[in-house]
Scaffold this active site. Structure first.
Site, PDB file in Angstrom:
ATOM      1  N   ASP A  93     -12.919 -28.164 -62.389  1.00  0.00           N
ATOM      2  CA  ASP A  93     -13.527 -29.305 -63.075  1.00  0.00           C
ATOM      3  C   ASP A  93     -12.863 -30.547 -62.531  1.00  0.00           C
ATOM      4  O   ASP A  93     -11.707 -30.511 -62.110  1.00  0.00           O
ATOM      5  CB  ASP A  93     -13.291 -29.257 -64.591  1.00  0.00           C
ATOM      6  CG  ASP A  93     -11.905 -29.756 -64.954  1.00  0.00           C
ATOM      7  OD1 ASP A  93     -10.925 -29.006 -64.757  1.00  0.00           O
ATOM      8  OD2 ASP A  93     -11.778 -30.913 -65.396  1.00  0.00           O
ATOM      9  N   ASP A 133     -11.099 -28.226 -72.821  1.00  0.00           N
ATOM     10  CA  ASP A 133      -9.658 -28.240 -72.561  1.00  0.00           C
ATOM     11  C   ASP A 133      -8.962 -28.530 -73.874  1.00  0.00           C
ATOM     12  O   ASP A 133      -9.566 -28.900 -74.875  1.00  0.00           O
ATOM     13  CB  ASP A 133      -9.299 -29.204 -71.426  1.00  0.00           C
ATOM     14  CG  ASP A 133      -9.264 -30.633 -71.862  1.00  0.00           C
ATOM     15  OD1 ASP A 133      -9.545 -30.888 -73.035  1.00  0.00           O
ATOM     16  OD2 ASP A 133      -8.950 -31.488 -71.025  1.00  0.00           O
TER      17      ASP A 133
END
Lengths: 376, 376
Positions: free
Chosen positions: B271, B92
């Site tokens: 996630d 990310d």
């Protein structure tokens, strides 16, 4: 036959042997990983067996008695089933743990009163009670209840304490003889030699212990702060008295060098929290020397953790990665270091055994003792 | 071909697909275990691969940038080599972490200034800088730098923030197009839809994101405290706009029920720290429901952890033993619970995929959503 002496070294007192228990045989000299509360900290039982190649592990009567308690352990069918470890287990008697409690315990002829380190509740350990608890736990090897003296310890206290330990031992033996195993397999009692660092007391104690004719014998009260020379001198003296046809267990020892030196004095069994505890603090023991993995020098060392190591972690992870895990306080770091250190300790005693069988132990030991103490 | 749509469910918007990366293919829907600082907490990479059967894991740009730092990661040849994980990795962008820093960050047109949570040192993330860092990390899938709005968020702020995220995205795309991968394999940029819980903004953002024609798209700014109904409504709306021939990643979601519901809305990738973090706190997710293993009711339950579980821990350890490990604060408990939960999450998405391929997803999902929320 509980113990078979397979080979004695010519140039030292080192021995190779075999122990037989209901949960499998153990090749000596051996190191026993410490699983205080029914878990070797951070290590799966499958890893102990397959990666570390532990042949026997140690549990603590004191800790297991408090948590999960004997009721749960007996219901589970013993510690082996509870923790799903099918190999041999040795439990220490709680004597050392009670000694460690300091001010919150009181020792009398009857036994040791203490307060739980968890909730302060009052408890009493007697020689008989501790035998019963170890029956419930179901360890393959159970230790006599003793008093572990501190270092230094004045002669009067050490003498009185040794005699108390001896009287307690006779009560342990009586209790063991009048009770049956609870889980369907034989349990072997080891008595413990005490006597602080006084040669005369150690001699008396070793002779008394030897006379009890148990299947194995232990040396306690060492590695509690005394100089290494004293530890070796007491070990040497005691080993010369304890029978050669029975295994000798030096409790709570030690560094890799301590273990090698003690093997050369005739010790067969060892346990210590050092590989696990120091591992959790970032200290790695290797055949080339000691690594403090937190050191900045490893930050960009992308070579394997220990090219000569036996654990899968040694080839899976780099020094730089392990250092990063410690820097970032990631628990995987502690897991990796623990597995590495246990793998190394088991390799060390296995290699010592191979050298004894090969007749090359002494020269190998001289080289190795220096190497394992080098700071990398 | 990065993404292949293999099957669409008839009764829902669920899809089964396949992602291709240089480090292997990924069957969707998929759950990605979170490895914040280059380690899924308490889990060996070999366990992730062989036991959990993770197909892709997630790393955090913010954390990796601070520790071990991009210099070490680049020298190591990227995060895959550094941590010895040969499967795909998604990173990310740090947008969410910077948002989480609260008072110690400031957002401007240029980017986000923030202070390290470790040592308070000052840093600046720009869209360009974050692309460069993710090039250095070498993730297979890299996320655009966005602003994640809090919940609730007023319309004016949400609107301005969404436009900022869109302008930052264009700078990310430009930077990616003008730079090359550093580690010899292709890296795929996913843009992120924002717009808080405002349908009109979500629609605008999804249309803008879709127009960029990236190979995959993400939905951010959800699961930040809004009611589940809002999360599902926004997800549904956005999925109806994002192209069907590209994978959709719902960031930071969620519970097992959240994941099943979102799969039925057309999401392909997930996630969440929930299986790992909640596992470390003693919460086990199973196909039959939720277990709080610290509960006294498990103290003498010697049955396997989860007879239907896929991890080795499910059959190796009993509930009573795991409860004991948590009571005694033994880290092995956290390891066991983490492995169990990750194994379950991966089983859940794998089973969802099988049901989609089999044309039975919707009826299975209805039953399963209830089961996984039951308190055992």
């Amino acid at each position: 036959m509980f113990y078979t002496l397979q080979k004695s070294d010519i140039k030292s007192k080192a021995r190779a042997g075999l122990l037989q228990t209901a949960h499998g045989s153990i090749e000596t000299p051996i190191f026993m990983p410490v699983g205080t509360v029914g878990s070797v900290k951070g290590v799966h039982q499958t890893e102990l067996r397959d990666d570390v190649q532990a042949q026997i592990i140690l549990g603590n009567t004191y800790h297991l008695y408090l948590r999960p308690g004997t009721q749960i352990l007996e219901k589970a069918g013993g510690l082996h089933k509870f923790m799903n470890w099918s190999g041999p287990i040795l439990t220490d008697s709680g004597g050392f743990q009670v000694y460690s409690l300091g001010d919150i315990r009181k020792i009398t002829e009857a036994g040791a009163k203490f307060k739980s380190h968890i909730d302060g509740s009052a408890h009493m350990f007697t020689p008989e009670g501790v035998m019963d608890i170890q029956r419930q736990i179901g360890a393959d090897i159970i230790m006599a209840f003793d008093e572990c003296t501190p270092y230094p310890c004045d002669l009067n206290y050490a003498t009185a304490s040794m005699h108390l330990t001896h009287r307690w031992l006779q009560r342990c033996i009586t209790r063991i003889n009048e009770t049956e195993p609870l889980h369907g397999y034989e349990q072997f009692l080891f008595p413990i030699v005490q006597g602080s660092t006084y040669p005369e007391l150690r001699k008396q104690s070793a002779e008394f212990i030897a006379e009890q004719n148990c299947v194995g014998n232990a040396i306690g009260g060492l590695s509690v702060g005394e100089p290494h020379e004293d530890m070796y001198a007491m070990t040497d003296l005691v080993c010369s008295i304890l029978p050669a046809d029975k295994p000798r267990y030096l409790m709570g020892v030690g560094t890799p060098a301590n273990i090698l030196e003690s093997i050369s004095l005739g010790v067969d069994m060892f346990d210590c929290v050092m590989p696990t505890r120091n591992g959790r603090n970032g200290m790695l023991f290797t055949s080339q020397g000691i690594i403090n993995i937190k050191n900045k020098k490893w930050a960009d060392d992308f070579s394997p953790l220990d090219p000569l190591g036996t654990s899968f972690v040694d080839h899976t992870y780099s020094r730089a990665y392990l250092r990063h895990l410690f820097s970032a306080n990631e628990y995987l770091g502690k897991q990796v270091a623990t597995l590495h250190n246990l793998g190394f300790y088991l390799w060390l005693v296995k290699e010592a055994r191979a050298q004894i069988l090969n007749g090359t132990f002494s020269s190998w030991k001289e080289v190795m003792v220096k190497q394992v103490q080098t700071r990398l």
